[in-house]
Structures are given as structure tokens and as C-alpha cells.
Design a protein around this motif. Structure first.
Motif, PDB file in Angstrom:
ATOM      1  N   LYS A   1       0.866  -1.168   0.000  1.00 20.55           N
ATOM      2  CA  LYS A   1       0.000   0.000   0.000  1.00 20.55           C
ATOM      3  C   LYS A   1       0.910   1.227   0.000  1.00 20.55           C
ATOM      4  O   LYS A   1       1.810   1.341   0.836  1.00 20.55           O
ATOM      5  CB  LYS A   1      -0.875  -0.003   1.243  1.00 20.55           C
ATOM      6  CG  LYS A   1      -1.804   1.176   1.367  1.00 20.55           C
ATOM      7  CD  LYS A   1      -2.616   1.024   2.666  1.00 20.55           C
ATOM      8  CE  LYS A   1      -3.555   2.150   2.893  1.00 20.55           C
ATOM      9  NZ  LYS A   1      -4.303   1.972   4.172  1.00 20.55           N
TER      10      LYS A   1
ATOM     11  N   PHE B   1      -3.723  10.282  -0.415  1.00 20.33           N
ATOM     12  CA  PHE B   1      -4.029   9.436  -1.554  1.00 20.33           C
ATOM     13  C   PHE B   1      -3.408   8.070  -1.304  1.00 20.33           C
ATOM     14  O   PHE B   1      -2.287   7.980  -0.785  1.00 20.33           O
ATOM     15  CB  PHE B   1      -3.481  10.062  -2.842  1.00 20.33           C
ATOM     16  CG  PHE B   1      -4.258  11.273  -3.269  1.00 20.33           C
ATOM     17  CD1 PHE B   1      -5.227  11.165  -4.235  1.00 20.33           C
ATOM     18  CD2 PHE B   1      -4.031  12.510  -2.682  1.00 20.33           C
ATOM     19  CE1 PHE B   1      -5.957  12.284  -4.623  1.00 20.33           C
ATOM     20  CE2 PHE B   1      -4.749  13.631  -3.055  1.00 20.33           C
ATOM     21  CZ  PHE B   1      -5.723  13.517  -4.032  1.00 20.33           C
ATOM     22  N   GLU B   2      -4.132   7.010  -1.692  1.00 19.77           N
ATOM     23  CA  GLU B   2      -3.673   5.648  -1.437  1.00 19.77           C
ATOM     24  C   GLU B   2      -3.905   4.766  -2.657  1.00 19.77           C
ATOM     25  O   GLU B   2      -4.839   4.994  -3.422  1.00 19.77           O
ATOM     26  CB  GLU B   2      -4.432   5.038  -0.251  1.00 19.77           C
ATOM     27  CG  GLU B   2      -4.275   5.796   1.033  1.00 19.77           C
ATOM     28  CD  GLU B   2      -5.075   5.197   2.184  1.00 19.77           C
ATOM     29  OE1 GLU B   2      -5.755   4.163   1.984  1.00 19.77           O
ATOM     30  OE2 GLU B   2      -5.022   5.769   3.288  1.00 19.77           O
ATOM     31  N   ILE B   3      -3.057   3.757  -2.763  1.00 20.71           N
ATOM     32  CA  ILE B   3      -3.233   2.748  -3.798  1.00 20.71           C
ATOM     33  C   ILE B   3      -2.601   1.444  -3.314  1.00 20.71           C
ATOM     34  O   ILE B   3      -1.574   1.446  -2.641  1.00 20.71           O
ATOM     35  CB  ILE B   3      -2.612   3.201  -5.146  1.00 20.71           C
ATOM     36  CG1 ILE B   3      -2.965   2.217  -6.260  1.00 20.71           C
ATOM     37  CG2 ILE B   3      -1.125   3.404  -5.028  1.00 20.71           C
ATOM     38  CD1 ILE B   3      -2.595   2.694  -7.646  1.00 20.71           C
TER      39      ILE B   3
ATOM     40  N   ASN C   1       1.944  13.658  -8.026  1.00 20.00           N
ATOM     41  CA  ASN C   1       0.672  12.958  -8.087  1.00 20.00           C
ATOM     42  C   ASN C   1       0.966  11.458  -8.031  1.00 20.00           C
ATOM     43  O   ASN C   1       1.822  10.972  -8.767  1.00 20.00           O
ATOM     44  CB  ASN C   1      -0.046  13.325  -9.396  1.00 20.00           C
ATOM     45  CG  ASN C   1      -1.391  12.674  -9.523  1.00 20.00           C
ATOM     46  OD1 ASN C   1      -2.245  12.814  -8.661  1.00 20.00           O
ATOM     47  ND2 ASN C   1      -1.580  11.935 -10.604  1.00 20.00           N
TER      48      ASN C   1
ATOM     49  N   LYS D   1      -0.070   8.140  -9.174  1.00 22.62           N
ATOM     50  CA  LYS D   1      -0.878   7.670 -10.295  1.00 22.62           C
ATOM     51  C   LYS D   1      -1.914   6.631  -9.851  1.00 22.62           C
ATOM     52  O   LYS D   1      -1.629   5.768  -9.030  1.00 22.62           O
ATOM     53  CB  LYS D   1       0.016   7.032 -11.359  1.00 22.62           C
ATOM     54  CG  LYS D   1       0.993   7.985 -12.008  1.00 22.62           C
ATOM     55  CD  LYS D   1       1.858   7.238 -13.004  1.00 22.62           C
ATOM     56  CE  LYS D   1       2.854   8.132 -13.687  1.00 22.62           C
ATOM     57  NZ  LYS D   1       3.699   7.389 -14.650  1.00 22.62           N
ATOM     58  N   ASN D   2      -3.113   6.762 -10.403  1.00 20.20           N
ATOM     59  CA  ASN D   2      -4.217   5.806 -10.211  1.00 20.20           C
ATOM     60  C   ASN D   2      -4.633   5.618  -8.757  1.00 20.20           C
ATOM     61  O   ASN D   2      -5.188   4.585  -8.397  1.00 20.20           O
ATOM     62  CB  ASN D   2      -3.861   4.449 -10.828  1.00 20.20           C
ATOM     63  CG  ASN D   2      -3.541   4.559 -12.290  1.00 20.20           C
ATOM     64  OD1 ASN D   2      -4.277   5.183 -13.047  1.00 20.20           O
ATOM     65  ND2 ASN D   2      -2.424   3.980 -12.700  1.00 20.20           N
ATOM     66  N   SER D   3      -4.364   6.601  -7.919  1.00 16.88           N
ATOM     67  CA  SER D   3      -4.705   6.479  -6.498  1.00 16.88           C
ATOM     68  C   SER D   3      -6.093   7.041  -6.214  1.00 16.88           C
ATOM     69  O   SER D   3      -6.681   7.738  -7.038  1.00 16.88           O
ATOM     70  CB  SER D   3      -3.665   7.196  -5.643  1.00 16.88           C
ATOM     71  OG  SER D   3      -3.654   8.581  -5.950  1.00 16.88           O
ATOM     72  N   LYS D   4      -6.582   6.712  -5.023  1.00 12.16           N
ATOM     73  CA  LYS D   4      -7.869   7.225  -4.558  1.00 12.16           C
ATOM     74  C   LYS D   4      -7.642   8.112  -3.348  1.00 12.16           C
ATOM     75  O   LYS D   4      -6.807   7.807  -2.501  1.00 12.16           O
ATOM     76  CB  LYS D   4      -8.791   6.073  -4.166  1.00 12.16           C
ATOM     77  CG  LYS D   4      -9.216   5.227  -5.333  1.00 12.16           C
ATOM     78  CD  LYS D   4     -10.181   4.156  -4.897  1.00 12.16           C
ATOM     79  CE  LYS D   4     -10.572   3.320  -6.108  1.00 12.16           C
ATOM     80  NZ  LYS D   4     -11.459   2.238  -5.763  1.00 12.16           N
ATOM     81  N   LYS D   5      -8.416   9.189  -3.270  1.00 17.43           N
ATOM     82  CA  LYS D   5      -8.300  10.079  -2.128  1.00 17.43           C
ATOM     83  C   LYS D   5      -9.078   9.486  -0.955  1.00 17.43           C
ATOM     84  O   LYS D   5     -10.253   9.186  -1.060  1.00 17.43           O
ATOM     85  CB  LYS D   5      -8.823  11.473  -2.464  1.00 17.43           C
ATOM     86  CG  LYS D   5      -8.559  12.466  -1.358  1.00 17.43           C
ATOM     87  CD  LYS D   5      -8.881  13.874  -1.772  1.00 17.43           C
ATOM     88  CE  LYS D   5      -8.474  14.817  -0.645  1.00 17.43           C
ATOM     89  NZ  LYS D   5      -8.760  16.193  -0.949  1.00 17.43           N
ATOM     90  N   ILE D   6      -8.384   9.312   0.155  1.00 18.21           N
ATOM     91  CA  ILE D   6      -8.967   8.829   1.401  1.00 18.21           C
ATOM     92  C   ILE D   6      -8.661   9.894   2.453  1.00 18.21           C
ATOM     93  O   ILE D   6      -7.510  10.044   2.854  1.00 18.21           O
ATOM     94  CB  ILE D   6      -8.370   7.470   1.836  1.00 18.21           C
ATOM     95  CG1 ILE D   6      -8.344   6.478   0.694  1.00 18.21           C
ATOM     96  CG2 ILE D   6      -9.056   6.962   3.087  1.00 18.21           C
ATOM     97  CD1 ILE D   6      -9.621   5.777   0.376  1.00 18.21           C
TER      98      ILE D   6
END
Length: 79
Positions: A6, A47-49, A36, A38-43
Motif C-alpha cells: 500500500k 491518496f492511497e493505492i 501525483n 498515479k491511479n490512487s484514490k483520495k482517502i
């Protein structure tokens, strides 16, 4: 061998030095003067992936985390 990891990026504290994007372009890029993930989601405020990373990508991610002057990148292994 790939490891599930993660990546956590606190973009609000990024100063835009570009070290992460230079070290680890597979996961980081520069946009509008800041990094940035890449391809992460804001939590909440970060941002996490979750990714499967081979040894080379894991090495580059660890270097990006160490090289960040404001320490806004963290990596959690074995997720």
C-alpha cells in the motif's frame, strides 16, 4: 517475486520538488507543480493505492520515500 503493498501519499504537504517522480516514474508524476500518485484514490487527506510490486519497483518506491524532503510518502508491505 511480487509483493502486495500500500502506497500512501499526503499530497497536501507536498512541496513539489519532483524527487519522487524522478526516482519512481512508474507510480509518481508531476502535475500542476506538485507530485501525483498515479491511479490512487483520495482517502480523507491523503491518496492511497494498493499494488503488486516486484523487487525493482519496491526499491524505487523505497528510494522515493527516503528522498522526499517532507516525508509525505509511506509504504506498507504485506497488505
Amino acid at each position: 517475486m511480487n509483493k502486495k503493498i500500500k502506497i500512501i501519499f499526503n499530497k497536501s504537504k507536498c512541496i513539489g520538488c519532483g524527487a519522487c517522480a524522478a526516482t519512481c516514474p512508474n507510480f509518481f508524476e508531476m502535475k500542476d507543480g506538485f507530485a501525483n500518485l498515479k491511479n490512487s484514490k483520495k482517502i480523507k487527506n491523503q491518496f492511497e493505492i494498493f499494488v503488486q510490486a516486484d523487487e525493482d519497483n519496491l526499491l524505487f518506491l523505497e528510494q522515493a520515500s527516503r528522498n522526499c524532503p517532507v516525508k509525505v510518502i509511506s509504504i506498507e508491505k504485506n497488505q
